[in-house]
Structures are given as structure tokens and as C-alpha cells.
Design a protein around this motif. Structure first.
Motif, PDB file in Angstrom:
ATOM      1  N   TYR A   6      51.363 121.220  25.015  1.00 59.48           N
ATOM      2  CA  TYR A   6      51.552 120.289  25.929  1.00 59.48           C
ATOM      3  C   TYR A   6      50.432 119.154  25.659  1.00 59.48           C
ATOM      4  O   TYR A   6      50.644 118.028  26.027  1.00 59.48           O
ATOM      5  N   ILE A  26      58.652 113.789  31.947  1.00 55.72           N
ATOM      6  CA  ILE A  26      58.050 113.691  33.034  1.00 55.72           C
ATOM      7  C   ILE A  26      58.963 113.808  34.069  1.00 55.72           C
ATOM      8  O   ILE A  26      58.696 113.536  35.488  1.00 55.72           O
ATOM      9  N   SER A  52      62.051 115.209  36.393  1.00 56.54           N
ATOM     10  CA  SER A  52      61.988 116.657  37.136  1.00 56.54           C
ATOM     11  C   SER A  52      62.992 117.460  36.481  1.00 56.54           C
ATOM     12  O   SER A  52      62.791 118.738  35.918  1.00 56.54           O
ATOM     13  N   SER A 104      61.630 118.285  32.639  1.00 56.05           N
ATOM     14  CA  SER A 104      60.866 118.890  32.603  1.00 56.05           C
ATOM     15  C   SER A 104      60.763 120.314  32.706  1.00 56.05           C
ATOM     16  O   SER A 104      60.607 121.149  31.781  1.00 56.05           O
ATOM     17  N   PRO A 140      53.596 117.950  35.165  1.00 58.77           N
ATOM     18  CA  PRO A 140      54.030 116.802  34.400  1.00 58.77           C
ATOM     19  C   PRO A 140      55.049 115.649  35.310  1.00 58.77           C
ATOM     20  O   PRO A 140      54.554 114.568  35.172  1.00 58.77           O
ATOM     21  N   VAL A 141      55.592 116.089  36.073  1.00 60.70           N
ATOM     22  CA  VAL A 141      56.580 115.379  37.067  1.00 60.70           C
ATOM     23  C   VAL A 141      55.632 114.680  38.128  1.00 60.70           C
ATOM     24  O   VAL A 141      55.580 113.535  38.250  1.00 60.70           O
TER      25      VAL A 141
END
Ligand code: TRP
Length: 451
Positions: free
Chosen positions: A113, A124, A126, A129, A290-291
Motif C-alpha cells: 500500500y 479510493i 469504496s 477498495s 483508503p476511502v
């Protein structure tokens, strides 16, 4: 007998041991447990647990390590006066190597990552991800390669020795970790709507407290302070005679707790500002966050990737300072108990950790047969060490210090042979003889579902 090295400075001792304690547990479990279990009310309980149980249990490992002046296996045997006492040391060596293996799998994911953030390829959105993580973690080659890379990185530090390897790297990595954590926590707290996250984390809700919460807090305290795997016992064997072990343990506990709370201030405000309710574990770190970064920093912008990069770097550093302590335990024991050099003994332990790491990595989806008791090998190793072996070994350590080695030795170690005063020794003895053992047994029964 081979020449033994010592840590060169007090700050080196604190940073190396705090490096072992500060790890993935601080970032992905503590904040979530706090938010779910009553915010500031939970933090108070947790503080009570680390001060009343974690601190004395850490001092117990330090006493065995420093007084024994050898690797855990020999230290126990020497102080217990019987060969059978080598057992907690042997268990420590094996279990720390196993933890090193599976912990490196997750640390390896962080490296992937890290690269994704650096190259602007982090998913990013949802759905994307979640999909990316499911695909990546269940593939055969890439995660396994990262696991091996991470263990080799650990070996590269450990093989350099206590001062030049462990101490020097901790002195660089720990301050960097702090700076990253502070920058990320401040960034997170100034986002619009961040105050809801701060409220979720800190608003005391005493109605959520229950005996269960108490037991969970105790379990987390032991895990977070790296107790039971004998890594702190190993580090303590490199402490000089003048080190104040009670104060050092207090400072390590303080740093570990501070990092855990700051991690909460990094995750929750950003998540609430992005309108996402955070969870815990791998899905928090590799799917949800990430989201959150994307939403909080305006989509695929340079800020999003910069923040993500700093975050995964922080995690990788936290994990590395922990795996170093795990590998050192096995390396010190093997090299001192055989004729092997540190380099070769470290190489053998590294290979052992790699074997476990590779199997655990493949067990996440690539090879279906790698299951133990219905769980992936990774989950099983995590459960078996964290909830069974570590508490039992901590219990043995407390009983050993409380009943076997004699209060004279304890008193001399705590007071540095009288120079620091012996006032607290009776209270300490009571704690390791009665309070810690009872609480550990309670946590154990609780996790086994019996209590
Ligand atoms: N304390 C580490 C963390 O919070 C994890 C850990 C548990 C550990 N037991 C350990 C690290 C033993 C080193 C040795 O992530």
C-alpha cells in the motif's frame, strides 16, 4: 561464553522497548475498542489496566532479563535453579518467531500500500477498495514476496547487533513515527466535521462499561505492551546495572498508551469528517481508510496520496520496530545456546519466521488447504499466540517472580541494590503474587468463552 552487548543509552532502551510495544495493535484495535466501549470511560479503564497490571508484569520480565543477564531460556533456568524452568524461555523463543512470521504478512501488505500510494494507484472508491484488497491479499505471489522482504529487512537490522542495529534504528524510526503520527493527527483534527470523531472517541459513556469491557481492556493491555513473548525480557538482559527498571517500564507504558490515543485522534476525526464509521483490523487499514483519505482530501489528489503514504509508512515503521524485537529474541537464544554466530543463528530464525510467514500469507486465499481449526493459518496463529500462549507465559512470569526467585532478588533489582529505595517492594510483590495472576486467569477464561 560469548561476549554480550549492552544498550548504550537510556533513551535507546526506552525507544527500542517502546518500539516493540507500539505496533499494529495500537493503530487498528485500540481506537476502535475505545470508540465502541464508551470513549473516555474506556480509556480510564484501560489506563487502570496498564498501570495496575501491565506495568508490574513488564517490570517482572525486566527483572528476569536483567538479573539473569542472558537470553530468556538461560535466565529462567539460572534463576529457577532447575532445567524445567527453561520452558517459558523456550516458549518465548518459539512464539516470538511465530508472531514475527504472521505479523510480517500484514506489515508486507503495508509495504504494498506504501508503493500504491507513492505511485498514485491506491483504490479510493469504496467498492474498488474492497475489491482490490480481496484480490491482492488472496493472490499467491505479491503478498508472499512482501512478507519475505519485510522479514529480510528485520534481519538486516538484527544482524547488526544490539547497539548498531536495534538501538540505532529505533533512535531513527521512533522519532519519525512520532512526527508522522502528530502530523496525521493534526491534519485529521482540523478537517471540517472532525469534532464528531473527537466526541465519539472521548465522550465518556459509563453506561457502556461492563465486566466484559474490563476483560477486553486487560487483554488489549497485555498484547499492546508485548508481554509474554519474552521480547522485553531479552531486551532487559542488555540493560546496564544503573537502569531504573520501574521508571523505564513506566515510560514505555506511557509512550505506548499515548501512541494508541493519538492513533484514535488520527483515525476517527478523518473518518467522521468523511461520513464513514470506522471498524477495526485489516479491513479498517486496507479497505476503509483508503476511502476515508479519498473523501477527506478531495478525491485522487496529491494530498490524498501524501496522507496515505505517511499513514502506511507509519504502520510499516511501527511493525518493523516490533518484528525486530521478535527476531532478536530467537536470535539471541539460539546463538547463545549453541556455537552458532549471531549471523548464522539469526539466519536460521529468519528462515523459520519466513516459513511461517509464507504459509500464513498463502493461507489468506491462495491455498485453501492451509486452514487450522476452520480458520486461515494467519488468523489461527494470531489467536493461538495472542490469546493462549502470551497470557499463559505472562502468568508464569508473574508467578516466577512472585514465588520462585525470592523477594530479595526482586527488591535488589527494583531498587538497584538499595540505591533507589525499597519502599514499594511489598506492594509490588503483592501485585505479582496475587493481582496479576488472578486477572490473567480471568482474561484467559473470558477469551475461552468460559467467563
Ligand atoms: N505490542 C505489539 C502491538 O501492539 C504486538 C505484540 C504482541 C508484540 N506481542 C508481541 C510485539 C510480542 C512484539 C513481541 O502491535
Amino acid at each position: 561464553m560469548k561476549e554480550r552487548e549492552n544498550f548504550g543509552s537510556k533513551i535507546g532502551i526506552i525507544l527500542a522497548a517502546a518500539g516493540s510495544a507500539v505496533g499494529l495493535g495500537n493503530v487498528w484495535r485500540f481506537p476502535y475498542m475505545t470508540g465502541e466501549n464508551g470513549g473516555a470511560a474506556f480509556i480510564l479503564i484501560y489506563l487502570f489496566c496498564v498501570v495496575a497490571l501491565g506495568w508490574p508484569a513488564m517490570v517482572a520480565e525486566f527483572i528476569v532479563g536483567r538479573h539473569g543477564g542472558a537470553n530468556p531460556l538461560r535466565a529462567y533456568e539460572r534463576m529457577g535453579g532447575h532445567k524445567a524452568w527453561a520452558l517459558p524461555g523456550i516458549v518465548g523463543m518459539v512464539v516470538s518467531t511465530v508472531i514475527c512470521g504472521f505479523y510480517s504478512v500484514i506489515a508486507g501488505w503495508c509495504l504494498q500500500y506504501l508503493v500504491l500510494s507513492l505511485t498514485g494507484n491506491l483504490a479510493i472508491d469504496s467498492t474498488a477498495s474492497g475489491q482490490y484488497f480481496a484480490e491482492f491479499s488472496s493472490s499467491a505471489v505479491l503478498p508472499t514476496v512482501w512478507t519475505v522482504v519485510f522479514i529480510l529487512l528485520t534481519y538486516a537490522v538484527v544482524v547488526k547487533g544490539v547497539r548498531k542495529g536495534i538501538e540505532r534504528s529505533s533512535k531513527i524510526m521512533m522519532p519519525l513515527l512520532f512526527v508522522l503520527l502528530l502530523v496525521l493527527a493534526v491534519t485529521s483534527c482540523v478537517l471540517s466535521g472532525a469534532s464528531k470523531g473527537i466526541e465519539f472517541l472521548f465522550k465518556p459513556d459509563f453506561s457502556k462499561l461492563s465486566p466484559n469491557v474490563f476483560l477486553e481492556a486487560m487483554g488489549q493491555a497485555f498484547f499492546s505492551l508485548s508481554l509474554g513473548a519474552m521480547v522485553l525480557c531479552t531486551y532487559a538482559s542488555y540493560f546496564g546495572r544503573q537502569v531504573n527498571i520501574v521508571r523505564s517500564a513506566a515510560q514505555i507504558v506511557l509512550i505506548d498508551t499515548l501512541v494508541a490515543i493519538l492513533a484514535g485522534l488520527m483515525i476517527f476525526p478523518a473518518a467522521f469528517s468523511a461520513g464513514i464509521r470506522p471498524d477495526s483490523g485489516p479491513s479498517l487499514v486496507f479497505i476503509t481508510l483508503p476511502v476515508v483519505f479519498g473523501k477527506a482530501f478531495g478525491g485522487a489528489t496529491i494530498f490524498t496520496y501524501a496522507v496515505a503514504f505517511m499513514f502506511y509508512l507509519l504502520l510499516a515503521l511501527a511493525a518493523l520496530t516490533s518484528t525486530i524485537s521478535m527476531l532478536e529474541t530467537g536470535t539471541a537464544t539460539l546463538s547463545e545456546e549453541t556455537r552458532l554466530s549471531r549471523r548464522s543463528a539469526g539466519g536460521i530464525v529468519t528462515l523459520g519466521a519466513m516459513l511461517i510467514g509464507v504459509l500464513c500469507s498463502l493461507s489468506c486465499g491462495a491455498v485453501d488447504t492451509l486452514k487450522v481449526a476452520g480458520q486461515s493459518m494467519l488468523d489461527f496463529c494470531d489467536f493461538f499466540t495472542g490469546q493462549i500462549v502470551l497470557p499463559i507465559n505472562s502468568l508464569i512470569t508473574c508467578l516466577f517472580v512472585g514465588y520462585v526467585i525470592g523477594s530479595r532478588v526482586v527488591s535488589d533489582e527494583i531498587s538497584n541494590c538499595g540505591t533507589l529505595g525499597r519502599r514499594w517492594v511489598p506492594l509490588y510483590m503483592f501485585t505479582v503474587r496475587v493481582v496479576c495472576p488472578l486477572c490473567i486467569v480471568a482474561i484467559f477464561l473470558h477469551f475461552m468463552g468460559l467467563f
